[in-house]
Design a protein around this motif. Structure first.
Motif, PDB file in Angstrom:
ATOM      1  N   TYR A  77      -6.062   5.350  -1.849  1.00  0.00           N
ATOM      2  CA  TYR A  77      -6.325   3.855  -2.028  1.00  0.00           C
ATOM      3  C   TYR A  77      -6.504   3.097  -0.572  1.00  0.00           C
ATOM      4  O   TYR A  77      -7.336   2.300  -0.368  1.00  0.00           O
ATOM      5  N   ARG A 136      -5.712  -7.566   6.543  1.00  0.00           N
ATOM      6  CA  ARG A 136      -5.681  -6.688   5.238  1.00  0.00           C
ATOM      7  C   ARG A 136      -6.336  -5.462   5.620  1.00  0.00           C
ATOM      8  O   ARG A 136      -5.914  -4.377   5.396  1.00  0.00           O
ATOM      9  N   TYR A 171       4.622 -10.562   9.108  1.00  0.00           N
ATOM     10  CA  TYR A 171       3.707 -10.629   8.078  1.00  0.00           C
ATOM     11  C   TYR A 171       3.420 -12.279   8.174  1.00  0.00           C
ATOM     12  O   TYR A 171       3.977 -13.005   8.478  1.00  0.00           O
ATOM     13  N   PRO A 188      -4.333  -3.694   9.979  1.00  0.00           N
ATOM     14  CA  PRO A 188      -2.794  -4.065   9.555  1.00  0.00           C
ATOM     15  C   PRO A 188      -2.269  -4.102  10.882  1.00  0.00           C
ATOM     16  O   PRO A 188      -1.314  -4.781  10.887  1.00  0.00           O
ATOM     17  N   ARG A 221       1.340  -1.286   6.285  1.00  0.00           N
ATOM     18  CA  ARG A 221       1.313  -2.438   6.101  1.00  0.00           C
ATOM     19  C   ARG A 221       0.527  -2.728   4.800  1.00  0.00           C
ATOM     20  O   ARG A 221      -0.320  -3.640   4.552  1.00  0.00           O
ATOM     21  N   LEU A 222       1.050  -1.907   3.780  1.00  0.00           N
ATOM     22  CA  LEU A 222       0.281  -1.979   2.538  1.00  0.00           C
ATOM     23  C   LEU A 222       1.257  -2.714   1.309  1.00  0.00           C
ATOM     24  O   LEU A 222       0.813  -2.812   0.308  1.00  0.00           O
ATOM     25  N   GLU A 223       2.242  -3.373   1.767  1.00  0.00           N
ATOM     26  CA  GLU A 223       3.246  -3.953   0.964  1.00  0.00           C
ATOM     27  C   GLU A 223       2.621  -5.186   0.105  1.00  0.00           C
ATOM     28  O   GLU A 223       3.014  -5.312  -0.969  1.00  0.00           O
ATOM     29  N   TYR A 224       1.476  -5.821   0.557  1.00  0.00           N
ATOM     30  CA  TYR A 224       1.098  -6.929   0.060  1.00  0.00           C
ATOM     31  C   TYR A 224      -0.214  -6.466  -0.960  1.00  0.00           C
ATOM     32  O   TYR A 224      -0.560  -7.175  -1.864  1.00  0.00           O
ATOM     33  N   ASP A 225      -0.630  -5.019  -0.780  1.00  0.00           N
ATOM     34  CA  ASP A 225      -1.610  -4.508  -1.740  1.00  0.00           C
ATOM     35  C   ASP A 225      -1.109  -3.661  -2.660  1.00  0.00           C
ATOM     36  O   ASP A 225      -1.778  -3.507  -3.989  1.00  0.00           O
ATOM     37  N   GLN A 234      -7.651 -11.577  -4.088  1.00  0.00           N
ATOM     38  CA  GLN A 234      -6.967 -10.243  -4.154  1.00  0.00           C
ATOM     39  C   GLN A 234      -5.636 -10.203  -3.368  1.00  0.00           C
ATOM     40  O   GLN A 234      -4.777  -9.629  -3.470  1.00  0.00           O
ATOM     41  N   TYR A 235      -5.725 -10.554  -2.089  1.00  0.00           N
ATOM     42  CA  TYR A 235      -4.972 -10.541  -1.093  1.00  0.00           C
ATOM     43  C   TYR A 235      -3.882 -11.938  -1.131  1.00  0.00           C
ATOM     44  O   TYR A 235      -2.688 -11.726  -0.941  1.00  0.00           O
ATOM     45  N   GLU A 280       5.020   0.949   4.326  1.00  0.00           N
ATOM     46  CA  GLU A 280       5.473   0.034   5.178  1.00  0.00           C
ATOM     47  C   GLU A 280       5.002   0.253   6.514  1.00  0.00           C
ATOM     48  O   GLU A 280       4.353  -0.662   7.212  1.00  0.00           O
TER      49      GLU A 280
END
Lengths: 561, 769
Positions: free
Chosen positions: A376, B498, B508, B501, A412-416, B535-536, A409
């Protein structure tokens, strides 16, 4: 036919929520509707969840007989009460405080509204007298409170908590006696389950004779002590297949031992696919192929949970897709379950128009979620596939989720990547409905994954791992090149996922004929297949008994002669 | 002349009572024909019955009938409404409320029927549309009415709603005769939408837990069938429904909601059917505290229902002889009198309507001290507003807000807008405010002060931009929760973080995401950013507006100098900065390979901070300490003789000098990715120079829009970049021939895009989706 169903699930198991529970519900209904006498042997604590299952599947409880274990042991009830249930905090303190402060405000307002100096003086004297009268009580109360606090502190300092003393004592004894680290809960639960399973066997043997005892899982080696013919459903034994992945969690050792024990001593089996029949039962455990029948899963349609009546369209003269609209409202409820992602992001996130890839599964080592996450990430960051990834596993607390959490973490994929555990059946159906694509990256399953039928039943196509359990089905439709990927190769997974996302509609269309066949596998149809299998095993058993008698008499004759 | 009412409801029972009454009172009433909100609640229907009572032209009526008044009121429909209607009567639908409040010039009657869980409407409005909507409602003043169906509803609302409250009770259409006779031991429980509304689901589960074993039927529309319970009947054909209402022993009503009540208990009472209801709900307020049908506990309800089922005549008579008191509130004649009073009040305000409206004041705010693309964009946006308003003869004034930063003292960056008469400028500073300050502010705004959160405020040393009607933030980089009472839009340029990163380190960007989520609308300039915003950032599509691409063309007059200083050979241009998304590592590797493979063009590097790449100067010679990334890039260059020989680093250049360098380049090299597209390729095209670019969605979008004929490479594969460089060197003349004509490019300048841009801004300000 008289069919006994033996299921000694633990007290925490909720049948309605688990795939297996839904499976059992359909079978019971199928057996009962076809006019067979069904008897269920189960622990007393399972009655509530079975009752719910009956309601969900419209099973008339009057048609079913029960063999139930005795009352739950008091020790377990106490333990459960103390450690397993979460009671809401009492809010009497808050209420009392609010009332007191309200009174104080009222009193103050009244005091400052007194206009006469004499009146104010009088009230002041009165208040003083009341305070003096109450003083001893106040002092006593304060002394008692202080004493309690000091005692608590002292006890805490000296680690002299009764609870911790008992708990540590038991743990120590257990650790010492068994040489393995088991916690109190596992110990109690296991002992209790075993006692109840044995009791159920005893009661089953004392009750009227069944033509067949069907056992839907391999967790209970005790079943082999039941008199008469037993047919055991052996879905899988993943811990034996991937021992290194499951190492480090003591409970898997005992459960694997139990499962192996059940299979070893069992005689007749049902599996969910041919691969498991051959690989697990025939090759690994040396069972006769004729003693195992493979019966694929019942199709698990999610449509009923979200399908909005089309009459609504007629009354409002509109062609709006209310099913999707309703499902989208459910996403909002589902996202409230979110773990991992911070509350500020998730609290006002609007998923209404979001595309996402979906995988409904607990986090387990053989589910191969980290590879999915890597595939992903590649799609998101290198191939600019804008969709999110939604998982129903609890990435914060499921066993074996640490690495997954760390990876998400660190990258930095926590939002996706959203982790939405414990969703209701309706929310799950909605998540399937609104997903762009269902992905299943698993290494190993008991049969063809449920996720395919669950997605397709609400209009969402799937891509999945190329493993024997999926290939044996998908190949029949010539879809292996379109929907299967190598689960050990994240790039292969990414390619298939990207294809699925970009060709959602055409993928759905090509998978539809396969799903149409799945759809035919209703509870009724599959229950009939089980009956057929039972009949086959009964005949086989008779034949073998007959053969055995003959060979015994032959041997006896030989010996005599 | 009869006054016209735009009656924005589709609830069947409500319509049966209110519309005939309004017509009787002398109004023309229009009912909406499109209702597709949410997932449907089963009580809404469409009717054309009252169209014939309207005296408006048929073509106008046709337009109204095609309008979705709940989710998408068009500008055309709104104009018709303003032209033909005096009063709008509405309930709460967020999009509808925003458009009506901002655009309707007549009387707005907000009808409140009470929300579940004692939620005030004002709280709901604030949650969905922000404080700004409540403030705009307040500004309506006497043109707004809070019409309450029950007299206590106003008690939990904000002060303004309380002051504007009038009583317009919910009535029941009168019924002839009592048809109930009983005789069936079952009782009726009306509970619709069990599987589609959490509230009803809970009521259903509670009911089943308490009443299992009793004989009952659950009626009410079930959009999603309730499997496994034969007692849940869903839609019941009318004959059977008649039977149930006339013969079932009783109706059970479960609700203990204090502000919301359903129609069906009163319908039962009208028919003479006994109603057993739970104490503590709204029925108590309607006079039901001493009624025999009232039950304090579930067991009391069960006892009474069992008694009625077994024919307890005494209880039946006691209930029937007393429960009619509950109908008084709904009695047609009582309601009619109150409606007459209410409508009289509304009428009197109709006569006070002043059609003049003051010109709008819009603040265009650049939230951070940008000097590059965002500043250019901000100034162009202001030019567009000015040009658009002037063309449409609309009075509008613009306030340009910029951070009080010393960079703006060094040079006048705002010359382009200084001469525009309607634009004023003011600087501001972001100030943090704690929860206590916010709480005080909310108290002064007459709002509940218990939910105050800390945030940031635009301090212009005057009044925090509160003199403006609308705020436009030209970037989402707002440093905290924004505190303002004004509606606003945010321009989101990209979501690079996004894709890269590490851009924001460990922190954040909660505040940036909050900013767009709480805005009225978010403007984006490319479809890929729109996708990321959905999406984000998690925005619904309807909250995003795709604004036109807008550039400035470079002057293409021939160069004064024959020779570009410092560059001896032919070259291509790489305009960059030192942000990681510019993809320097891969680009330098590709450049090294390019020279290794015989590439002959020099690479001229320009842009902000690129001077730090100049390997001829030691790192210690710079005023600032170079970050590890820059040091890494310097090392790559230093270690490669080809790069050292061929890279010409010019640093940030004045515009004119930059233009001269650009004009002489063979092509432009753009190896960056993940942003909202790069303007250098347009600069290049405007002076006839082709470009090669990383292949990523924003560049594809720009290319597709403007037909730049870019030549792409994979930014993650240095072999692909090298190949593209070699091909560009070889085919640069061919590439140059594909660059679009300057006149085509002019379609994306302020002069040609301002109309579209202005319209989008106008739609946002006026609340049109």
């Amino acid at each position: 036919m008289k069919i006994g169903i033996y299921m000694a699930y633990g007290p925490a198991v909720v049948l309605g929520k688990e795939g297996l529970g839904r499976y059992i519900g359909n079978l019971i209904k199928g057996f009962a509707d076809a006019g067979h006498d069904v008897t269920i042997a189960c622990p007393r604590w399972s009655l509530d969840t079975i009752d719910d299952l009956f309601q969900d599947f419209q099973i008339d409880p009057q048609k079913i007989e029960f063999i139930v274990s005795s009352k739950t042991p008091a020790v377990w009830r106490l333990y459960q009460k103390r450690y397993m249930k979460r009671y809401p905090k009492r809010n009497w303190k808050v209420k009392a405080y609010t009332k007191l402060s309200d009174f104080a405000v009222e009193l103050a307002s009244w005091l400052i509204s007194i206009t006469s100096l004499a009146g104010l003086l009088l009230v002041g004297v009165l208040l003083f007298l009341i305070s003096v009268a109450c003083l001893p009580l106040l002092i006593l109360g304060t002394v008692i409170l202080l004493a309690v606090k000091i005692a608590k502190k002292l006890l805490r300092k000296g680690q002299f908590s009764v609870r911790s003393f008992v708990s540590k004592g038991i743990s120590f004894v257990l650790a010492y006696s068994s040489g393995k680290k088991k916690n109190v809960h596992n110990f109690l639960a296991e002992r209790l389950n075993r006692t109840v399973a044995e009791e159920l066997v005893k009661k089953a043997n004392q009750s009227r004779k069944q033509d067949v005892w069907f056992v839907p899982a391999i967790f209970w080696p005790e079943v082999n002590q039941i008199d008469g013919l037993k047919v055991i459903c052996a879905p899988d034994l993943v811990t034996r297949e991937y021992p290194l992945l499951f190492s480090g969690e003591p409970s898997f050792i005992s459960s694997t031992e139990k499962c192996s024990n059940t299979i070893e001593h069992g005689n007749y089996f049902v599996t969910y696919c041919d691969f498991l029949k051959k690989h697990l039962l025939v090759d690994s455990f040396g069972k006769k192929a004729s003693h195992v029948v493979a019966i694929p899963h019942i199709n698990n349609s999610m449509a009923n949970y979200i399908q909005v009546d089309t009459k609504l369209n007629t009354s409002l003269c509109t062609d709006k897709d209310f099913t999707t609209a309703f499902s989208k409202t459910q996403l909002c409820c589902a996202q409230a379950h979110c773990t991992l992602t911070d509350e500020r992001y998730i609290g006002t996130l609007n998923l209404t128009d979001t595309d996402y890839i979906f995988y409904a599964s607990q986090v387990r080592p053989h589910k191969n979620m980290l590879t999915l996450v890597k595939a992903y990430e590649y799609l998101l960051r290198k191939n600019k596939i804008s969709a999110k990834l939604i998982l129903t596993g609890n990435i914060c607390s499921d066993w074996s989720s640490e690495n997954l959490k760390k990876y998400i973490e660190e990258h930095r994929l926590e939002y996706d990547i959203l982790s939405l555990p414990n969703v209701s059946a309706q929310e799950l159906a909605a998540l399937y409905r609104c997903a762009t694509l269902v992905v299943n990256p698993t290494f190993y399953e008991g049969g063809f994954p449920f996720t395919f039928g669950e997605g397709m039943s609400v209009g969402t196509p799937s891509v999945m791992s190329d493993i024997p359990q999926t290939r044996e089905v998908v190949e029949q439709y010539g879809l292996e090149d379109i929907m299967l990927f190598d689960p050990y190769d994240w790039k292969s997974m990414a390619i298939k996922v990207e294809y699925g996302l970009k060709n959602r509609d055409s993928l759905y269309q090509v998978e539809l004929p396969m799903y149409r066949d799945f759809e035919k596998r209703t509870g009724e149809v599959v229950a009939a297949e089980y009956i057929k299998a039972f009949e086959y095993f009964i005949e086989l058993d008779k034949e073998e008994e007959h053969d055995q008698k003959e060979s015994t008499s032959y041997l006896n004759n030989e010996f005599v002669s | 002349m009869k006054k016209r009412i735009l009656w924005l409801h589709n609830h069947t029972s409500l319509r049966k009572f209110e519309v005939p009454l309004l017509i009787e009172l002398g109004y023309e009433v229009y009912c909406p024909k499109i209702f597709k909100v949410g997932s449907g609640d089963g009580s809404a229907t469409i009717t054309y019955k009252y169209d014939k009572t309207l005296s408006i032209p048929q073509d106008v009526l046709d337009i109204l009938n095609c309008t979705d008044f709940y989710e998408n009121i068009t500008r055309e429909s709104m104009e018709i409404v303003n032209q033909y209607f005096d009063i709008v009567m509405m309930h709460y639908f967020p999009d509808q409320l925003r458009t009506i409040v901002r655009n309707f010039r007549g009387i707005i009657v907000f009808q409140s029927f009470g929300l579940l869980l004692e939620t005030p409407y004002s709280t709901m409005i604030e949650q969905d549309l922000g404080i700004s909507m409540l403030e705009q409602i307040k500004e309506l003043g006497h043109r707004f009415f809070f019409a309450q169906a029950y007299p206590h509803l106003k008690n939990i609302e904000c002060a303004f709603f309380q002051r504007r409250a009038i009583d317009m009770p919910l009535g029941l259409p009168s019924r002839k005769g009592r048809t109930w006779s009983g005789g069936d031991e079952r009782f009726l429980f009306v509970l619709p939408r069990i599987n589609t509304a959490g509230y009803f689901k809970k009521a259903y589960l509670d009911f089943k837990e308490h009443f299992s074993g009793m004989k009952y039927t659950i009626a009410g529309a079930q959009p999603i069938a309730v499997a496994g319970d034969p007692n849940v009947r869903g839609f019941i054909p009318s004959e059977e429904y008649q039977y149930i209402m006339d013969h079932y022993c009783a109706m059970y009503y479960h609700s203990t909601e204090k502000n919301h009540i359903h129609y069906h208990p009163f319908e039962a009472i009208q028919r003479g059917m006994p109603v057993i209801f739970m104490a503590g709900g709204m029925i108590d307020l309607l006079g039901g505290k001493n009624l025999p049908g009232r039950c304090k506990t579930v067991s009391e309800a069960k006892r009474k229902l069992t008694a009625l089922a077994s024919g307890d005549q005494k209880l039946r008579d006691a209930i029937l002889s007393t429960q009619d008191i509950l109908l008084e509130h709904f009695d047609f004649e009582n309601c009619r009198q109150k409606w007459i009073l209410g409508m009289n009040q509304i009428e009197s305000e109709c006569n006070r309507i002043n059609s003049s409206h003051k010109p709008k004041k819009i603040a265009v705010i650049m939230p951070q001290p940008y000097l590059g693309g965002v500043l250019d964009y901000t100034l162009r946006l202001i030019q567009c507003i000015f040009a658009g308003a002037r063309e449409k003869h609309e009075q509008i004034s613009v306030v340009f807000g910029y951070p009080d930063d010393e960079v703006f003292l060094e040079h006048n960056y705002f010359t382009r807008i200084e001469d525009i008469s309607c634009v004023t400028m003011r600087s501001f500073q972001w100030h943090e405010k704690n929860a206590s300050w916010v709480s005080d502010a909310r108290t002064l705004l007459e709002l509940p002060s218990n939910c105050a959160l800390p945030g940031v405020i635009l301090d212009d040393q005057m009044g925090y931009f509160e003199d403006c009607d609308y705020l436009i933030f030209t970037s989402d980089r707002i440093p905290g929760r924004l505190i303002t009472t004004k509606p606003y839009v945010v321009v989101a340029h990209d979501y690079i973080q996004r894709y890269l990163p590490k851009m924001f380190g460990n922190s954040y960007e909660a505040a940036f995401i909050d900013a767009v989520r709480q805005s009225d609308f978010t403007f984006v300039t490319t479809e890929p950013t729109m996708k990321d915003a959905i999406q984000y950032a998690g925005l619904p599509k309807k909250q995003i507006k795709l604004a036109p691409l807008m550039f400035e063309l470079m002057d293409n007059t021939p160069n004064r100098n024959e020779q570009v200083p410092f560059v001896k050979n032919e070259y291509f241009l790489w305009s960059t900065n030192l942000s990681e998304h510019k993809n320097h590592v891969a680009a330098l590797a590709a450049l090294a390979a390019y020279y290794h493979k015989g590439g002959t063009l020099q690479c001229v590097i320009t842009g902000v901070n690129t001077k730090f790449l100049n390997w001829k100067r030691k790192a210690s010679e710079f005023d600032v300490e170079l970050n590890p990334y820059t040091q890494k890039l310097r090392k790559i260059i230093l270690d490669d003789p080809d790069l050292k020989r061929n890279l010409v680093i010019l640093g940030n250049l004045p515009k004119e000098y930059y233009r001269e360098i650009l004009q002489c380049a063979k092509f432009v090299f753009h190896p960056g990715y993940a942003d909202n597209g790069n303007g250098t390729v347009i600069d290049a095209a405007s002076v006839g120079v082709p470009s090669i670019s990383s292949d990523y969605p924003a560049m594809r979008y720009i290319d597709q829009k403007i037909s730049l004929h870019l030549h792409y490479f994979n930014p993650f594969d240095d072999r692909s970049i090298t190949q593209a460089l070699l091909e560009a060197e070889h085919d640069c003349d061919k590439y140059a021939g594909q660059v679009p004509e300057r006149d085509e490019l002019k379609n994306y300048t302020v002069d040609r895009t301002y109309r579209e841009q202005y319209q989008i801004i106008k739609d946002a300000v006026e609340g049109f989706i």
